[in-house]
Design a protein around this motif. Structure first.
Motif, PDB file in Angstrom:
ATOM      1  N   ILE A  79       0.878  -1.221  -0.040  1.00 57.59           N
ATOM      2  CA  ILE A  79       0.059   0.113   0.165  1.00 57.59           C
ATOM      3  C   ILE A  79       1.094   1.256  -0.121  1.00 57.59           C
ATOM      4  CG2 ILE A  79      -1.705   1.362   1.307  1.00 57.59           C
ATOM      5  CD1 ILE A  79      -2.659  -1.249   0.099  1.00 57.59           C
ATOM      6  N   ASP A  80       0.511   2.343  -0.913  1.00 62.35           N
ATOM      7  CA  ASP A  80       1.273   3.427  -0.880  1.00 62.35           C
ATOM      8  C   ASP A  80       0.648   4.643  -0.046  1.00 62.35           C
ATOM      9  OD1 ASP A  80       2.997   2.859  -2.917  1.00 62.35           O
ATOM     10  OD2 ASP A  80       1.139   2.768  -4.172  1.00 62.35           O
ATOM     11  N   TYR A  81      -0.631   4.788   0.183  1.00 63.45           N
ATOM     12  CA  TYR A  81      -1.490   5.505   1.063  1.00 63.45           C
ATOM     13  C   TYR A  81      -2.427   5.067   1.835  1.00 63.45           C
ATOM     14  CZ  TYR A  81       0.299   9.176  -2.491  1.00 63.45           C
ATOM     15  OH  TYR A  81       1.170   9.716  -3.516  1.00 63.45           O
ATOM     16  N   VAL A  82      -2.265   5.390   3.081  1.00 67.20           N
ATOM     17  CA  VAL A  82      -3.603   4.791   4.087  1.00 67.20           C
ATOM     18  C   VAL A  82      -4.450   6.150   4.485  1.00 67.20           C
ATOM     19  CG1 VAL A  82      -4.007   3.974   6.252  1.00 67.20           C
ATOM     20  CG2 VAL A  82      -2.095   3.095   4.939  1.00 67.20           C
ATOM     21  N   ILE A  83      -5.549   6.078   4.576  1.00 68.58           N
ATOM     22  CA  ILE A  83      -6.609   6.878   5.048  1.00 68.58           C
ATOM     23  C   ILE A  83      -7.493   6.188   6.255  1.00 68.58           C
ATOM     24  CG2 ILE A  83      -8.773   8.506   4.594  1.00 68.58           C
ATOM     25  CD1 ILE A  83      -7.601   8.410   1.422  1.00 68.58           C
ATOM     26  N   HIS A  84      -7.073   6.883   7.375  1.00 71.46           N
ATOM     27  CA  HIS A  84      -7.383   6.361   8.568  1.00 71.46           C
ATOM     28  C   HIS A  84      -8.626   6.846   9.079  1.00 71.46           C
ATOM     29  CE1 HIS A  84      -7.631   4.288  12.446  1.00 71.46           C
ATOM     30  NE2 HIS A  84      -7.138   5.344  12.977  1.00 71.46           N
ATOM     31  N   ALA A  85      -9.709   6.252   8.661  1.00 68.46           N
ATOM     32  CA  ALA A  85     -11.077   6.858   8.910  1.00 68.46           C
ATOM     33  C   ALA A  85     -11.654   6.109  10.137  1.00 68.46           C
ATOM     34  CB  ALA A  85     -12.024   6.655   7.713  1.00 68.46           C
ATOM     35  N   ALA A 116       2.266   0.918   9.521  1.00 68.59           N
ATOM     36  CA  ALA A 116       2.835   1.642   8.368  1.00 68.59           C
ATOM     37  C   ALA A 116       4.209   1.877   8.364  1.00 68.59           C
ATOM     38  CB  ALA A 116       2.089   3.260   8.317  1.00 68.59           C
ATOM     39  N   LEU A 117       4.735   1.669   9.381  1.00 70.06           N
ATOM     40  CA  LEU A 117       6.163   1.877   9.817  1.00 70.06           C
ATOM     41  C   LEU A 117       6.874   0.713   9.375  1.00 70.06           C
ATOM     42  CD1 LEU A 117       6.365   3.856  12.872  1.00 70.06           C
ATOM     43  CD2 LEU A 117       7.167   4.962  10.762  1.00 70.06           C
ATOM     44  N   GLN A 118       6.167  -0.479   9.350  1.00 75.37           N
ATOM     45  CA  GLN A 118       6.779  -1.762   9.242  1.00 75.37           C
ATOM     46  C   GLN A 118       6.631  -2.098   7.967  1.00 75.37           C
ATOM     47  OE1 GLN A 118       5.460  -5.234  11.708  1.00 75.37           O
ATOM     48  NE2 GLN A 118       5.002  -3.836  13.329  1.00 75.37           N
ATOM     49  N   THR A 119       5.710  -1.492   6.948  1.00 75.00           N
ATOM     50  CA  THR A 119       5.649  -1.829   5.720  1.00 75.00           C
ATOM     51  C   THR A 119       6.200  -0.607   4.940  1.00 75.00           C
ATOM     52  OG1 THR A 119       3.487  -0.803   5.950  1.00 75.00           O
ATOM     53  CG2 THR A 119       3.506  -3.119   6.088  1.00 75.00           C
ATOM     54  N   LYS A 120       5.774  -0.574   3.747  1.00 80.03           N
ATOM     55  CA  LYS A 120       6.390   0.710   2.745  1.00 80.03           C
ATOM     56  C   LYS A 120       5.419   1.689   2.524  1.00 80.03           C
ATOM     57  CE  LYS A 120      10.037  -2.427   0.417  1.00 80.03           C
ATOM     58  NZ  LYS A 120      10.332  -3.057  -0.611  1.00 80.03           N
ATOM     59  N   VAL A 121       4.398   1.898   3.434  1.00 78.81           N
ATOM     60  CA  VAL A 121       3.219   2.995   3.124  1.00 78.81           C
ATOM     61  C   VAL A 121       4.138   4.496   3.105  1.00 78.81           C
ATOM     62  CG1 VAL A 121       1.311   4.214   4.276  1.00 78.81           C
ATOM     63  CG2 VAL A 121       1.609   1.590   4.331  1.00 78.81           C
ATOM     64  N   GLU A 122       3.712   5.300   2.357  1.00 78.82           N
ATOM     65  CA  GLU A 122       4.239   6.315   1.858  1.00 78.82           C
ATOM     66  C   GLU A 122       3.568   7.684   2.749  1.00 78.82           C
ATOM     67  OE1 GLU A 122       4.386   7.399  -2.243  1.00 78.82           O
ATOM     68  OE2 GLU A 122       5.049   5.557  -2.923  1.00 78.82           O
ATOM     69  N   ARG A 157      10.056   8.164  12.646  1.00 78.70           N
ATOM     70  CA  ARG A 157      10.016   7.383  11.356  1.00 78.70           C
ATOM     71  C   ARG A 157      11.458   6.785  11.015  1.00 78.70           C
ATOM     72  NH1 ARG A 157       9.209  11.793   6.551  1.00 78.70           N
ATOM     73  NH2 ARG A 157      11.436  12.904   6.709  1.00 78.70           N
ATOM     74  N   GLY A 158      12.397   7.486  11.710  1.00 77.66           N
ATOM     75  CA  GLY A 158      13.735   6.696  11.192  1.00 77.66           C
ATOM     76  C   GLY A 158      13.998   7.033   9.762  1.00 77.66           C
ATOM     77  N   HIS A 159      14.545   5.907   9.227  1.00 73.04           N
ATOM     78  CA  HIS A 159      14.948   5.982   7.765  1.00 73.04           C
ATOM     79  C   HIS A 159      13.804   5.664   6.876  1.00 73.04           C
ATOM     80  CE1 HIS A 159      14.698   1.476   8.731  1.00 73.04           C
ATOM     81  NE2 HIS A 159      14.290   1.402   7.316  1.00 73.04           N
ATOM     82  N   HIS A 160      12.559   5.350   7.353  1.00 69.90           N
ATOM     83  CA  HIS A 160      11.367   5.154   6.561  1.00 69.90           C
ATOM     84  C   HIS A 160      10.893   6.688   5.649  1.00 69.90           C
ATOM     85  CE1 HIS A 160      10.684   1.204   8.404  1.00 69.90           C
ATOM     86  NE2 HIS A 160      10.867   1.957   9.562  1.00 69.90           N
ATOM     87  N   ASN A 161      10.764   6.448   4.437  1.00 69.60           N
ATOM     88  CA  ASN A 161      10.376   7.432   3.712  1.00 69.60           C
ATOM     89  C   ASN A 161       8.779   7.817   3.713  1.00 69.60           C
ATOM     90  OD1 ASN A 161      10.137   9.635   2.027  1.00 69.60           O
ATOM     91  ND2 ASN A 161       9.997   8.269   0.097  1.00 69.60           N
ATOM     92  N   ILE A 162       8.284   8.301   4.878  1.00 69.74           N
ATOM     93  CA  ILE A 162       6.765   8.043   5.206  1.00 69.74           C
ATOM     94  C   ILE A 162       6.387   9.335   6.025  1.00 69.74           C
ATOM     95  CG2 ILE A 162       7.213   6.892   7.514  1.00 69.74           C
ATOM     96  CD1 ILE A 162       4.638   5.567   6.851  1.00 69.74           C
ATOM     97  N   LYS A 163       5.186   9.797   5.736  1.00 67.75           N
ATOM     98  CA  LYS A 163       4.748  11.003   6.234  1.00 67.75           C
ATOM     99  C   LYS A 163       3.108  10.890   6.956  1.00 67.75           C
ATOM    100  CE  LYS A 163       4.604  13.190   2.233  1.00 67.75           C
ATOM    101  NZ  LYS A 163       4.352  14.074   1.175  1.00 67.75           N
ATOM    102  N   PHE A 164       3.211  11.446   8.107  1.00 71.98           N
ATOM    103  CA  PHE A 164       1.860  11.250   8.854  1.00 71.98           C
ATOM    104  C   PHE A 164       1.349  12.434   8.870  1.00 71.98           C
ATOM    105  CE2 PHE A 164       4.489   8.003  10.292  1.00 71.98           C
ATOM    106  CZ  PHE A 164       3.602   6.816  10.443  1.00 71.98           C
ATOM    107  N   SER A 165      -0.245  12.732   8.766  1.00 68.25           N
ATOM    108  CA  SER A 165      -0.606  14.176   8.676  1.00 68.25           C
ATOM    109  C   SER A 165      -2.340  13.966   9.253  1.00 68.25           C
ATOM    110  CB  SER A 165      -0.749  14.997   7.341  1.00 68.25           C
ATOM    111  OG  SER A 165      -1.247  14.066   6.272  1.00 68.25           O
ATOM    112  N   VAL A 166      -2.972  14.921   9.619  1.00 74.16           N
ATOM    113  CA  VAL A 166      -4.283  14.712  10.168  1.00 74.16           C
ATOM    114  C   VAL A 166      -5.092  15.834   9.616  1.00 74.16           C
ATOM    115  CG1 VAL A 166      -5.593  15.087  12.470  1.00 74.16           C
ATOM    116  CG2 VAL A 166      -3.302  13.861  12.290  1.00 74.16           C
TER     117      VAL A 166
END
Length: 336
Positions: A79-85, A116-122, A157-166
């Motif tokens: 998965i690339d993008y997660v929308i948490h609803a 998300a941190l364990q997988t390749k979610v962006e 997030r460390g080395h993970h290329n991921i963003k979290f926003s609200v």
């Protein structure tokens, strides 16, 4: 933006999840995969009748609970993008079942972050609520905690290329359990129960909620809380718009309810920027340069002490505008 991307929506069978699904399939027909993740098999079955995999081969229906981190890790694979609803959202039910609310809204948020941190979610965009601002009920407190977890996740997030926003907004017009469909259903009885006559709420359409999520996916740098500039309504005007010939009976406020809602408190004003259609509450410890953010979005810091409150809002719906909005966004056959 979303073509050739894989997207997962937790709580995807809810009102916003279905609106997002319709919008994504219409505007990005080449989306690689659209996964509906929820724990209600009946709702998934019903949604699959509207979006069958035979017609929409990109659709996937994944039974699971955000309380189950292992299941989330499996669902997030590829998965690339997660929308948490996904959330428990009814104030009075949360007050009566506090541990269940905490498990879903707080534990579930932490599970989404870790999966998300364990997988390749962006990018993860989490849905919030006006009740998370200066909360007085458990639901609001759990959503504030969830907001804080997603904002802080950018710092771990460390080395993970991921963003979290609200994204944080008010009552969604016509959503499951909201006041407008409730009043439409009750008006045949001749009485509309009003909590207190002074009550006000922020109002946003389902499409407005969809647009906010997509705006965050497109523009977020990580850690922002996006707040829309929207109108308020008076509960008495909603009652008048729907049931002008009904008795409007004041029944008193329910446990955990506010008279007015806030989306930005005066304490938030030190970190809140105006970016045209939205306000943005930036993280207190951002992973990026504030000056660069201000320049990129032509952002303007709001005055100190600014608060965004449904009772002191400058933009208001009227009885006539509410009737028009109900016809456009809730029930095309609506007549007062």
């Amino acid at each position: 933006m979303l073509n050739n991307k894989s997207i997962l929506i937790t709580g995807g069978t809810g009102s916003l999840g279905k609106a997002l699904t319709a919008h994504i399939l219409k505007h990005w027909p080449e989306v690689k995969r659209l996964v509906i993740f929820s724990r209600d098999e009946q709702k998934q079955y019903q949604m699959a009748q509207d979006y069958p995999m035979s017609k929409y081969p990109q659709m996937r229906y994944f039974i699971g609970d955000v309380r189950d981190r292992e299941r989330l890790v499996r669902a997030f694979s590829g998965i690339d993008y997660v929308i948490h609803a996904a959330a428990m959202k009814h104030v009075h039910i949360a007050e009566y079942n506090p541990d269940e609310c905490v498990k879903t809204n707080v534990g579930g948020a932490e599970n989404v972050i870790q999966a998300a941190l364990q997988t390749k979610v962006e990018h993860v965009v989490a849905l919030s609520t006006d009740k998370a601002c200066a909360p007085i009920n458990l639901y609001g407190a759990t959503k504030l905690t969830s907001d804080k977890l997603f904002v802080a996740a950018n710092n771990i997030r460390g080395h993970h290329n991921i963003k979290f926003s609200v994204v944080r907004y008010g009552n969604v017009m016509g959503s499951n359990g909201s006041v407008i469909p409730f009043f439409i259903k009750k008006r045949s009885e001749g009485v509309l129960p009003i909590t207190v006559n002074e009550m006000t709420r922020f109002n946003i359409s389902l499409q407005g909620g969809v647009d906010m999520v997509l705006h965050a996916l497109k523009t977020a740098w990580g850690g922002e809380i996006f707040v829309p500039k929207i109108s308020s309504y008076r509960i008495t005007d909603v009652a008048e718009a729907i049931g002008p010939n009904c008795e409007h009976k004041e029944v008193g406020i329910r446990p955990g309810e506010k008279i007015h809602e806030e989306m930005i408190s005066s304490s938030d004003s030190f970190f809140t920027y105006d970016i045209d259609k939205y306000f943005v509450i930036v993280p207190q410890t951002p992973i990026w340069n504030i000056a660069d953010f201000v320049k990129t979005f032509n952002a303007k810091l709001v005055p100190q002490g600014f608060a965004y409150n449904s009772g002191t809002n400058e933009e208001w719906e009227t009885v006539s505008s509410l009737r028009q909005l109900i016809k456009e966004h809730v029930d095309s056959n609506f007549e007062a």
